[in-house]
Scaffold this motif. Sequence first.
Motif, PDB file in Angstrom:
ATOM      1  N   ASN A  70      66.713  80.696  41.696  1.00 40.99           N
ATOM      2  CA  ASN A  70      67.040  79.294  41.490  1.00 40.99           C
ATOM      3  C   ASN A  70      66.282  78.806  40.264  1.00 40.99           C
ATOM      4  OD1 ASN A  70      68.593  79.293  43.787  1.00 40.99           O
ATOM      5  ND2 ASN A  70      66.953  78.559  45.108  1.00 40.99           N
ATOM      6  N   HIS A  71      67.004  78.347  39.248  1.00 39.92           N
ATOM      7  CA  HIS A  71      66.375  77.995  37.976  1.00 39.92           C
ATOM      8  C   HIS A  71      66.240  76.492  37.766  1.00 39.92           C
ATOM      9  CE1 HIS A  71      67.850  82.193  37.215  1.00 39.92           C
ATOM     10  NE2 HIS A  71      66.585  82.281  36.863  1.00 39.92           N
ATOM     11  N   GLY A  72      66.664  75.688  38.737  1.00 40.99           N
ATOM     12  CA  GLY A  72      66.384  74.271  38.732  1.00 40.99           C
ATOM     13  C   GLY A  72      66.784  73.552  37.466  1.00 40.99           C
ATOM     14  N   ILE A  73      65.899  72.696  36.996  1.00 41.70           N
ATOM     15  CA  ILE A  73      66.164  71.833  35.846  1.00 41.70           C
ATOM     16  C   ILE A  73      66.362  72.645  34.573  1.00 41.70           C
ATOM     17  CG2 ILE A  73      63.787  71.466  35.036  1.00 41.70           C
ATOM     18  CD1 ILE A  73      66.294  68.648  35.632  1.00 41.70           C
ATOM     19  N   GLN A  74      65.933  73.898  34.573  1.00 33.73           N
ATOM     20  CA  GLN A  74      66.067  74.733  33.382  1.00 33.73           C
ATOM     21  C   GLN A  74      67.519  75.079  33.078  1.00 33.73           C
ATOM     22  OE1 GLN A  74      62.864  77.780  32.927  1.00 33.73           O
ATOM     23  NE2 GLN A  74      62.125  77.036  34.901  1.00 33.73           N
ATOM     24  N   MET A  75      68.423  74.776  34.009  1.00 34.28           N
ATOM     25  CA  MET A  75      69.852  75.013  33.800  1.00 34.28           C
ATOM     26  C   MET A  75      70.611  73.745  33.432  1.00 34.28           C
ATOM     27  SD  MET A  75      69.915  78.201  34.409  1.00 34.28           S
ATOM     28  CE  MET A  75      71.685  78.430  34.278  1.00 34.28           C
ATOM     29  N   GLU A  76      69.968  72.601  33.522  1.00 26.01           N
ATOM     30  CA  GLU A  76      70.709  71.341  33.465  1.00 26.01           C
ATOM     31  C   GLU A  76      71.389  71.097  32.126  1.00 26.01           C
ATOM     32  OE1 GLU A  76      69.635  67.343  35.560  1.00 26.01           O
ATOM     33  OE2 GLU A  76      68.897  67.208  33.493  1.00 26.01           O
ATOM     34  N   PHE A  77      70.789  71.545  31.027  1.00 23.49           N
ATOM     35  CA  PHE A  77      71.388  71.259  29.723  1.00 23.49           C
ATOM     36  C   PHE A  77      72.769  71.893  29.585  1.00 23.49           C
ATOM     37  CE2 PHE A  77      69.093  75.218  29.026  1.00 23.49           C
ATOM     38  CZ  PHE A  77      69.930  75.961  28.208  1.00 23.49           C
ATOM     39  N   TYR A  78      72.997  73.015  30.249  1.00 18.54           N
ATOM     40  CA  TYR A  78      74.323  73.646  30.183  1.00 18.54           C
ATOM     41  C   TYR A  78      75.400  72.719  30.743  1.00 18.54           C
ATOM     42  CZ  TYR A  78      72.323  78.348  29.320  1.00 18.54           C
ATOM     43  OH  TYR A  78      71.689  79.438  28.793  1.00 18.54           O
ATOM     44  N   VAL A  79      75.129  72.139  31.914  1.00 19.50           N
ATOM     45  CA  VAL A  79      76.164  71.399  32.635  1.00 19.50           C
ATOM     46  C   VAL A  79      76.222  69.922  32.249  1.00 19.50           C
ATOM     47  CG1 VAL A  79      76.109  73.001  34.573  1.00 19.50           C
ATOM     48  CG2 VAL A  79      74.639  70.983  34.636  1.00 19.50           C
ATOM     49  N   THR A  80      75.348  69.503  31.351  1.00 20.25           N
ATOM     50  CA  THR A  80      75.351  68.106  30.894  1.00 20.25           C
ATOM     51  C   THR A  80      75.551  68.040  29.384  1.00 20.25           C
ATOM     52  OG1 THR A  80      72.923  68.152  30.830  1.00 20.25           O
ATOM     53  CG2 THR A  80      73.954  67.220  32.803  1.00 20.25           C
ATOM     54  N   GLU A  81      74.490  68.312  28.635  1.00 17.90           N
ATOM     55  CA  GLU A  81      74.524  68.122  27.180  1.00 17.90           C
ATOM     56  C   GLU A  81      75.564  69.019  26.503  1.00 17.90           C
ATOM     57  OE1 GLU A  81      72.411  65.550  24.389  1.00 17.90           O
ATOM     58  OE2 GLU A  81      72.796  65.640  26.527  1.00 17.90           O
ATOM     59  N   MET A  82      75.667  70.272  26.943  1.00  9.01           N
ATOM     60  CA  MET A  82      76.587  71.194  26.288  1.00  9.01           C
ATOM     61  C   MET A  82      78.043  70.952  26.669  1.00  9.01           C
ATOM     62  SD  MET A  82      74.441  74.774  26.049  1.00  9.01           S
ATOM     63  CE  MET A  82      75.884  75.640  25.434  1.00  9.01           C
ATOM     64  N   ARG A  83      78.298  70.094  27.639  1.00 12.60           N
ATOM     65  CA  ARG A  83      79.665  69.688  27.963  1.00 12.60           C
ATOM     66  C   ARG A  83      80.073  68.446  27.173  1.00 12.60           C
ATOM     67  NH1 ARG A  83      79.528  67.872  33.321  1.00 12.60           N
ATOM     68  NH2 ARG A  83      81.812  67.719  33.310  1.00 12.60           N
ATOM     69  N   SER A  84      79.141  67.891  26.400  1.00 15.15           N
ATOM     70  CA  SER A  84      79.428  66.682  25.633  1.00 15.15           C
ATOM     71  C   SER A  84      79.659  67.050  24.176  1.00 15.15           C
ATOM     72  CB  SER A  84      78.252  65.700  25.762  1.00 15.15           C
ATOM     73  OG  SER A  84      77.164  66.121  24.949  1.00 15.15           O
ATOM     74  N   ASP A  85      79.671  66.043  23.336  1.00 14.39           N
ATOM     75  CA  ASP A  85      79.820  66.254  21.892  1.00 14.39           C
ATOM     76  C   ASP A  85      78.477  66.378  21.191  1.00 14.39           C
ATOM     77  OD1 ASP A  85      79.150  63.630  22.442  1.00 14.39           O
ATOM     78  OD2 ASP A  85      80.609  62.727  21.081  1.00 14.39           O
ATOM     79  N   ASN A  86      77.398  66.567  21.944  1.00 14.10           N
ATOM     80  CA  ASN A  86      76.061  66.635  21.362  1.00 14.10           C
ATOM     81  C   ASN A  86      75.610  68.042  21.004  1.00 14.10           C
ATOM     82  OD1 ASN A  86      75.461  63.960  21.193  1.00 14.10           O
ATOM     83  ND2 ASN A  86      73.810  63.973  22.704  1.00 14.10           N
ATOM     84  N   THR A  87      75.868  69.032  21.867  1.00 14.79           N
ATOM     85  CA  THR A  87      75.334  70.365  21.618  1.00 14.79           C
ATOM     86  C   THR A  87      76.357  71.447  21.944  1.00 14.79           C
ATOM     87  OG1 THR A  87      74.339  70.621  23.823  1.00 14.79           O
ATOM     88  CG2 THR A  87      72.958  69.639  22.106  1.00 14.79           C
ATOM     89  N   ARG A  88      76.052  72.663  21.491  1.00 19.67           N
ATOM     90  CA  ARG A  88      76.955  73.806  21.631  1.00 19.67           C
ATOM     91  C   ARG A  88      76.133  75.082  21.546  1.00 19.67           C
ATOM     92  NH1 ARG A  88      76.617  75.823  16.656  1.00 19.67           N
ATOM     93  NH2 ARG A  88      76.283  74.398  14.895  1.00 19.67           N
TER      94      ARG A  88
END
Length: 479
Positions: A70-88
């Motif tokens: 379980n990687h907790g908050i260390q996975m959150e950027f994938y399912v939030t920021e990288m789904r937006s127009d901010n990061t890739r």
Amino acid sequence: MKNIKTHIKIVALLGVLLSTFSCSDEFLSPAPTAAVSGANFYTTEDQVFAGIINMYDGIQGVNDTRSDSNHGIQMEFYVTEMRSDNTRTKSGEGEASDFDFFRVQPENGLVADHYRSFYNVIFRANKVLESLDVVSSANKDKFEAEARFIRAYVYFNMVRLYGDIPLVDKVITPDDTDIQFTRVPTAQIYDFIINDFQFAIQHLDNSGSKNRGSKAAAQGLLAKVYLTTKEYTKAQLLLEEVMKGSYILEPNFSDVFYNENNKEVIFSIGFIQGLTQDSQNFSAEFLNGVGRTVGVNYVTNDAKTALDNLGGTRTAVSYRQDKLQLTQNQVAKYLPNGEDGGADGKTFTGLDPRLAGNDWIVLRYADILLMHVEAILAGGNETSVGAALASFQAVRNRAGLTTAVTKVTLEELLDERRVELAFENQRMFDLIRFGKAQEILSAFSIAIGGSFSSTDLLLPIPQNEIGLSRGKLTQNPGY
């Protein structure tokens, strides 16, 4: 640079407690399948307190690359920021790139990891809540409030990401399939979240660590819930209560991220440099050729343009040019413990960047001020109310943008949130809450050759969870 006294105390106390009572491996690493695990409850107050620390350990996650951790908050950027127009992704390749182009599938392992990790945190909170009978009357309400704060925080993120989800409000066994695999309407989930946050507000104060729940954190997050449910007056009242406190905008924007436990931070997830069990690897993953899954959460040209035009002094702190690939840009807010990696971007003085100690900020005062503007705007197109202008101006002043504002439009507020909170996993939620996701992400997707549709506003329920349910757990539309 990093104040880790609180972290050390927590780790040391946890070590003492673990050495003084018998506890299986399940205590620190409950079975990773959603919210189901053993039913062994804590039998002393010290054990319940250790269970509270264990909730934060679950959010912190395990710093490894195992597919069953379980990687907790260390996975959150994938399912939030990288789904937006901010990061890739840097390369546009691999499973992570599915987020770039709006082509995530139910089999995506990163989504499964996130879903599993945070239902595991819910399990940990529920385990504390069902063990409160052994807690003294002096501490019982506070322990309950802290567990309910964590549970509400996790459910708030989960319901925004997945929509209707199972509502697990107790420790369950593998036989409790009706609870584990029955999706509950979003409105009911929000009622549950609100109730938990309200209890936390009533019984917590602001005297403890910023790495643990507090009254102000519960007030700020509940205000964001109310903005999401369009209950603007309730949100405004809560935000103004937080604004009466001792939180400030740090004069130096960089200090928000590299002088941890500062006066702007309201709630953060704590990490410690160099300790495998308590460090994080996302700081390295955001770089080029340093981490284990490198070159993710790279800055889009769209976000770079926004920061260049609107960021003021925040821009230099928010992103930097990749030192090896000059056409690429990296998130800079979480450079491992503030080091930039030297001339090649890969050489760190006495530091393994895969064991970074940067805390992850969940809520800070600038967010409170911008939410205050949003609450006064109340879904309208613009406002010239003095209190809203003052909050908006304060954030801009700190960024060196001191021209007086006489009104704030919805678009200006969304833009300001984008550059102030860039790469802090807020953008996707903001686009949806402001009712702009369909318009903005559709245009962005066309520009990059993606395949965005309205169903991409929710993530898929992981296919492995549907398989475990034998089809009882249903899938989101479009997947």
